[in-house]
Scaffold this motif. Structure first.
Motif, PDB file in Angstrom:
ATOM      1  N   ALA A   1      23.454   0.563  10.213  1.00 48.38           N
ATOM      2  CA  ALA A   1      22.412  -0.427  10.837  1.00 48.38           C
ATOM      3  C   ALA A   1      22.056  -1.437  10.014  1.00 48.38           C
ATOM      4  CB  ALA A   1      21.437   0.626  11.481  1.00 48.38           C
ATOM      5  N   HIS A  12      15.983 -15.653  19.278  1.00 47.71           N
ATOM      6  CA  HIS A  12      15.790 -14.452  18.382  1.00 47.71           C
ATOM      7  C   HIS A  12      16.146 -13.275  19.089  1.00 47.71           C
ATOM      8  CE1 HIS A  12      13.384 -11.222  16.004  1.00 47.71           C
ATOM      9  NE2 HIS A  12      14.163 -11.774  15.154  1.00 47.71           N
ATOM     10  N   ASN A  38      19.394  -5.625  12.364  1.00 48.40           N
ATOM     11  CA  ASN A  38      19.153  -5.539  13.873  1.00 48.40           C
ATOM     12  C   ASN A  38      18.599  -6.521  14.549  1.00 48.40           C
ATOM     13  OD1 ASN A  38      16.633  -5.542  12.501  1.00 48.40           O
ATOM     14  ND2 ASN A  38      15.737  -4.424  14.213  1.00 48.40           N
ATOM     15  N   PHE A  39      18.733  -7.666  13.910  1.00 53.64           N
ATOM     16  CA  PHE A  39      18.429  -9.013  14.634  1.00 53.64           C
ATOM     17  C   PHE A  39      19.302 -10.198  14.371  1.00 53.64           C
ATOM     18  CE2 PHE A  39      16.307  -9.329  10.471  1.00 53.64           C
ATOM     19  CZ  PHE A  39      16.653 -10.759  10.298  1.00 53.64           C
ATOM     20  N   LEU A  40      19.487 -11.182  15.118  1.00 49.04           N
ATOM     21  CA  LEU A  40      20.131 -12.418  15.151  1.00 49.04           C
ATOM     22  C   LEU A  40      19.278 -13.437  15.671  1.00 49.04           C
ATOM     23  CD1 LEU A  40      23.497 -11.287  17.154  1.00 49.04           C
ATOM     24  CD2 LEU A  40      23.143 -11.463  14.657  1.00 49.04           C
ATOM     25  N   PHE A  65      16.405  -9.166  19.001  1.00 49.14           N
ATOM     26  CA  PHE A  65      16.133  -8.075  18.084  1.00 49.14           C
ATOM     27  C   PHE A  65      16.071  -6.492  18.875  1.00 49.14           C
ATOM     28  CE2 PHE A  65      12.600  -5.299  16.492  1.00 49.14           C
ATOM     29  CZ  PHE A  65      12.452  -5.567  15.051  1.00 49.14           C
ATOM     30  N   LEU A  66      16.729  -5.894  18.063  1.00 49.43           N
ATOM     31  CA  LEU A  66      17.097  -4.386  18.654  1.00 49.43           C
ATOM     32  C   LEU A  66      15.858  -3.399  18.179  1.00 49.43           C
ATOM     33  CD1 LEU A  66      19.352  -3.425  20.348  1.00 49.43           C
ATOM     34  CD2 LEU A  66      20.447  -2.872  18.043  1.00 49.43           C
ATOM     35  N   HIS A  67      15.363  -2.472  18.966  1.00 50.49           N
ATOM     36  CA  HIS A  67      14.282  -1.691  18.455  1.00 50.49           C
ATOM     37  C   HIS A  67      14.680  -0.345  17.975  1.00 50.49           C
ATOM     38  CE1 HIS A  67      10.786  -4.585  20.033  1.00 50.49           C
ATOM     39  NE2 HIS A  67      11.875  -4.763  20.695  1.00 50.49           N
ATOM     40  N   HIS A  68      15.723  -0.364  17.047  1.00 47.56           N
ATOM     41  CA  HIS A  68      16.459   0.957  16.564  1.00 47.56           C
ATOM     42  C   HIS A  68      16.767   0.829  15.209  1.00 47.56           C
ATOM     43  CE1 HIS A  68      16.427   2.373  21.025  1.00 47.56           C
ATOM     44  NE2 HIS A  68      16.638   1.276  21.242  1.00 47.56           N
ATOM     45  N   THR A  69      16.906   2.291  14.676  1.00 47.03           N
ATOM     46  CA  THR A  69      17.413   2.026  13.272  1.00 47.03           C
ATOM     47  C   THR A  69      18.823   2.876  13.450  1.00 47.03           C
ATOM     48  OG1 THR A  69      16.345   4.257  12.861  1.00 47.03           O
ATOM     49  CG2 THR A  69      15.225   2.363  12.730  1.00 47.03           C
ATOM     50  N   THR A 116      11.357  -8.051  27.117  1.00 42.66           N
ATOM     51  CA  THR A 116      11.973  -6.887  26.384  1.00 42.66           C
ATOM     52  C   THR A 116      13.100  -6.255  27.688  1.00 42.66           C
ATOM     53  OG1 THR A 116      10.214  -6.841  24.926  1.00 42.66           O
ATOM     54  CG2 THR A 116      11.371  -4.523  25.507  1.00 42.66           C
ATOM     55  N   THR A 176      14.383  -7.021  22.528  1.00 47.63           N
ATOM     56  CA  THR A 176      13.507  -8.151  22.972  1.00 47.63           C
ATOM     57  C   THR A 176      14.244  -9.436  22.355  1.00 47.63           C
ATOM     58  OG1 THR A 176      11.489  -6.646  22.573  1.00 47.63           O
ATOM     59  CG2 THR A 176      11.238  -9.191  21.976  1.00 47.63           C
TER      60      THR A 176
END
Lengths: 140, 140, 140
Positions: free
Chosen positions: B95, B40, B100-102, B42-46, B7, B134
């Motif tokens: 968003a 993977h 928010n993830f790939l 991952f973005l921890h946001h909205t 992270t 992350t």
């Protein structure tokens, strides 16, 4: 850890956007056994969807419903798939705009979501039954 | 290979669409140890998101900003979540439209992207801090 | 089971939305060897996309093409990336709205799709060649 997979039915939700993080966690308690891994959350439907968004203010979810109704109107003159009701074709389109699966990191036995992130079930039909979901977990 | 997870905080970006493939690779050098696997991201946001798109011509990213502003306008009359600024509710909606993830295949020690594919950080707020990300890797 | 990964070229499709579940299954027969796992399906392009949606009535796919043309018009006055044809910038935008990858649970040797779910290849260009796809499988 071996793979873990579970399929279950969510309770029915009215049309709109609903926080279901707690329901996913309750149905997949094996998340707690994983130090590092991934949770894959999959909805077996084409007229409802999943997304991650703001978990605090309910007006965000109201605005999601308003905006997606604006972006994908009912009764667009070009729709040809109209036999299942005016909410059906918009539901299919919304489902693909938002997507029907999520993959979320697992860290130290928890879904590693941001402070403000929650899992939304996006119910696009007016009168849907409970939706079927499969959660697949993997990690060490 | 065991699982690998890291992270980290991206540098702050101005509102718009930005190529960050090099930042993901620099923060997850363990990609090079994997012959076949998955990354993977991952973005921890909205109010920011991730997508894969054209990595060459900067006008593509300018057009993304223009089009998403058109698709999700500020100050829509139906927004109720307005207390955090006129860019906030549109940021939440963008968003979820983009996600928010790939998950990207790893092949022979590299992210197996197409020739023209790059990872975009999509910053939807006017004045955001660096976003938390992350990356989870797995493979053999 | 060890990891399994394969890259192959789909046949060319005309602009529109096309069911390709059978093509994915035919190119990744190792799905049958997995009791519990995940299939990751990735398109190496920025002007075509993948989604899951209704697999029965062809008018759903026609309505997808109509609606995405409405949502992302050609020749929007604000486009600057226009040198590759009027279908190019809309194709990039549609690709990111829909996404270029899917992750689907594998259960008992099959893609665990809902009754009405099929994999769509969404071809956004007027004259595209066959698209390159990588399928990565993992499971036990």
């Amino acid at each position: 850890m071996p793979w873990y997979q579970t399929t279950f039915r969510l309770p029915p939700f009215r049309r709109g956007f609903h926080l279901i993080t707690h329901l996913v966690e309750a149905n997949a308690p094996e998340i707690q056994k994983i130090k590092i891994g991934l949770a894959h959350i999959f909805l077996h439907h084409t007229s409802a969807s999943l997304t991650l968004n703001e978990n605090a203010d309910p007006t965000v979810r109201v605005d999601f419903e308003s905006h997606f109704n604006h972006l994908v109107p009912e009764k667009a003159p070009y729709y040809r798939h109209t036999s299942e009701g005016s909410d059906d074709m918009p539901a299919h389109l919304k489902a693909s705009l938002l997507g029907n699966f999520l993959t979320i990191p697992i860290t130290a036995g928890h879904l590693n979501l941001g402070t403000w992130q929650g899992i939304y079930l996006c119910e696009h039909r007016n009168h849907a039954s409970g939706r079927m979901m499969t959660v697949t977990l993997q990690g060490e």
